[in-house]
Design an enzyme around this catalytic site. Structure first.
Site, short mmCIF file in Angstrom:
data_model
loop_
_atom_site.label_atom_id
_atom_site.label_comp_id
_atom_site.label_asym_id
_atom_site.label_seq_id
_atom_site.Cartn_x
_atom_site.Cartn_y
_atom_site.Cartn_z
N GLU A 134 1.28 -1.65 -0.15
CA GLU A 134 0.30 -0.11 0.32
C GLU A 134 0.97 0.83 -0.20
O GLU A 134 1.94 1.26 0.95
CB GLU A 134 -1.10 -0.10 1.46
CG GLU A 134 -2.03 0.25 0.82
CD GLU A 134 -3.35 -0.58 -0.24
OE1 GLU A 134 -2.82 0.09 -1.15
OE2 GLU A 134 -3.77 -1.29 0.18
N GLY A 192 -12.67 2.60 -0.93
CA GLY A 192 -11.23 2.06 -1.34
C GLY A 192 -10.93 0.77 -2.64
O GLY A 192 -10.40 -0.23 -2.00
N LEU A 193 -12.16 0.48 -2.51
CA LEU A 193 -12.36 -0.75 -3.86
C LEU A 193 -11.67 -0.33 -5.06
O LEU A 193 -11.88 -1.25 -6.32
CB LEU A 193 -13.93 -1.21 -2.87
CG LEU A 193 -14.04 -1.41 -2.23
CD1 LEU A 193 -15.06 -2.58 -1.75
CD2 LEU A 193 -12.21 -2.78 -1.60
N ASP A 201 -4.29 0.33 -9.46
CA ASP A 201 -6.06 0.62 -9.24
C ASP A 201 -6.53 -0.11 -10.77
O ASP A 201 -7.28 -0.70 -11.61
CB ASP A 201 -6.15 1.34 -8.73
CG ASP A 201 -6.07 1.81 -7.67
OD1 ASP A 201 -5.59 1.10 -7.26
OD2 ASP A 201 -6.82 3.31 -6.79
C1 GLA Z 1 -5.26 4.91 -3.83
C2 GLA Z 1 -4.19 5.13 -5.31
C3 GLA Z 1 -3.69 3.49 -5.43
C4 GLA Z 1 -2.63 3.76 -4.70
C5 GLA Z 1 -3.57 3.29 -3.33
C6 GLA Z 1 -2.44 3.25 -2.91
O1 GLA Z 1 -6.39 3.51 -4.08
O2 GLA Z 1 -5.54 5.03 -6.74
O3 GLA Z 1 -2.80 4.39 -6.86
O4 GLA Z 1 -1.73 4.69 -4.45
O5 GLA Z 1 -4.39 4.43 -3.09
O6 GLA Z 1 -1.67 2.47 -2.28
#
Ligand code: GLA
Length: 391
Positions: free
Chosen positions: A32, A122-123, A170
């Site tokens: 993360e 967060g998904l 992501d």
């Molecule tokens: C968000 C961002 C990702 C990554 C995460 C943390 O989801 O879009 O690029 O940096 O936070 O790991």
């Protein structure tokens, strides 16, 4: 094909949809805040997806119906500017904008979007939306954009049009996800590999715990973490490392006096988190889920104490997980500052675990959390709809 959505499309636009695409949200097992630090990540696509139905128009007008919000946004291809009141539309506009910047000739469309990925949780609902749209537009107009380029363009739309300086994780997993597998990605070289996630066989499951906390400042705090981590890297670079992947804890300790306390902590998280991702891959290769679980707990501790992106609601998941027999590991997922966490759980204790969390959240006066049992899904896809009906 979702017949009812196709019917709805026809009712709204008075002409049939020609194309259906979809793209998944994601969880991240571990790694993360390492993607934009050119490190390692280990995400997996989830079964929750965002869908995009579209048909070409003979003019330059784009009409988008967002079925979850029951709202429409209309714009002209000649003037693509961000919308103040309908933020969801900016992810769609950003994709038009980035494809046109690349020199692709686009026309107007009628389109409908809807999705199952909970928003700002967060998904990665944003990447799912961006990727479903870029996948759909390329299929609609037969534009040949290879998968890696597609992920990068979707990221650029978010960075430069929406204004969130996210890394590539992501969008990458939303394009490349594979059923029942986690994906290891080196965010510097973009080398990647799939590892089977044999959870079912081990009697395990991944539970998503959505705190329902949505922080307004999340994106500015995110950008701040990015700056702090890169400040620390500048100091380490003077000592000869090229990127965080080469940096050791020993080097960081010996450089401690040359950087402020905050960048030092950010760097400590990134260096150790990269190492944890490598260890997580080894654990997965042996189906060593106990080992994986320990790494998840450690990742949360580091995100809480060194990267400082947790919040009391997310810490509750960790605290309950730590003492709950049958919970192998738990941690916040995604950017943090609210949103969701994941727990690696023995399936047989799932119900009890949820009850414990609900009771504790209520006692602390937290918003009522939501739970999602996650299946590991596949990446983006698109198909033309034939005139006789189905896709
Ligand atoms: C968000 C961002 C990702 C990554 C995460 C943390 O989801 O879009 O690029 O940096 O936070 O790991």
């Amino acid at each position: 094909m979702d017949g009812t959505k196709e019917d709805l499309f026809l009712r709204i636009f008075h002409s049939p949809a020609e194309l259906l695409s979809s793209a998944p949200g994601r969880i991240n097992l571990i790694g993360e805040h390492t993607d934009y630090n050119n490190g390692y990540v280990l995400p997996a696509a989830i079964h929750l997806r965002t869908c995009f139905l579209a048909a070409a128009r003979p003019d330059n007008k784009v009409r988008i119906w967002a079925d979850n919000f029951r709202e429409e946004e209309t714009f002209d291809l000649k003037t693509i500017v961000p919308s103040e009141e309908r933020r969801w539309a900016n992810y769609v506009k950003g994709i038009f904008w980035v494809l046109m910047q690349e020199g692709h000739r686009l026309g107007g469309i009628n389109a409908m979007i809807w999705g199952e990925v909970p928003l700002e949780s967060g998904l990665s609902s944003s990447a799912a939306l961006e990727v479903s749209v870029i996948k759909g537009l390329c299929a609609l107009w037969d534009i040949d954009v290879p998968p890696l380029r597609m992920a990068k363009l979707a990221q650029r739309a978010e960075n430069d049009f929406v204004g969130v300086k996210c890394g590539l994780m992501d969008q990458f997993i939303s394009v490349f996800g594979r059923k029942d597998s986690a994906l290891f990605l080196d965010c510097e070289t973009l080398d990647y590999a799939y590892y089977p996630l044999n959870l079912e066989k081990a009697g395990l499951g991944i539970l998503v715990y959505d705190t329902k906390v949505r922080r307004k400042l999340a994106s500015s705090e995110y950008n701040k973490r990015r700056q702090e981590a890169s400040q620390a890297l500048e100091v380490l670079k003077i000592k000869g490392v090229r990127s965080y992947k080469d940096a050791t804890l020993a080097l960081l300790e010996s450089s401690k006096g040359e950087m402020d306390a905050v960048p030092y902590k950010r760097a400590r998280h990134v260096i150790i988190e990269n190492e944890r991702v490598r260890r997580a891959v080894k654990a997965l290769q042996k189906d060593d889920f106990d080992g994986l679980g320990v790494l998840l707990f450690q990742s949360h501790e580091s995100l809480r104490d060194d990267y400082e992106v947790s919040c009391p609601e997310l810490d509750l998941l960790y605290d309950v997980g730590k003492e709950f027999p049958g919970c192998l590991g738990a941690r916040l997922v995604g950017a943090g500052f609210g949103g969701s966490g994941i727990a690696l759980l023995e399936k047989r204790v799932g119900e009890e675990f949820r009850k414990r969390l609900l009771a504790k959240a209520e006692k602390r006066g937290f918003p009522k959390p939501e739970f999602h049992e996650i299946a590991i899904g596949h990446g983006a896809e698109a198909s033309k709809i034939n005139k006789s009906g189905g896709s």
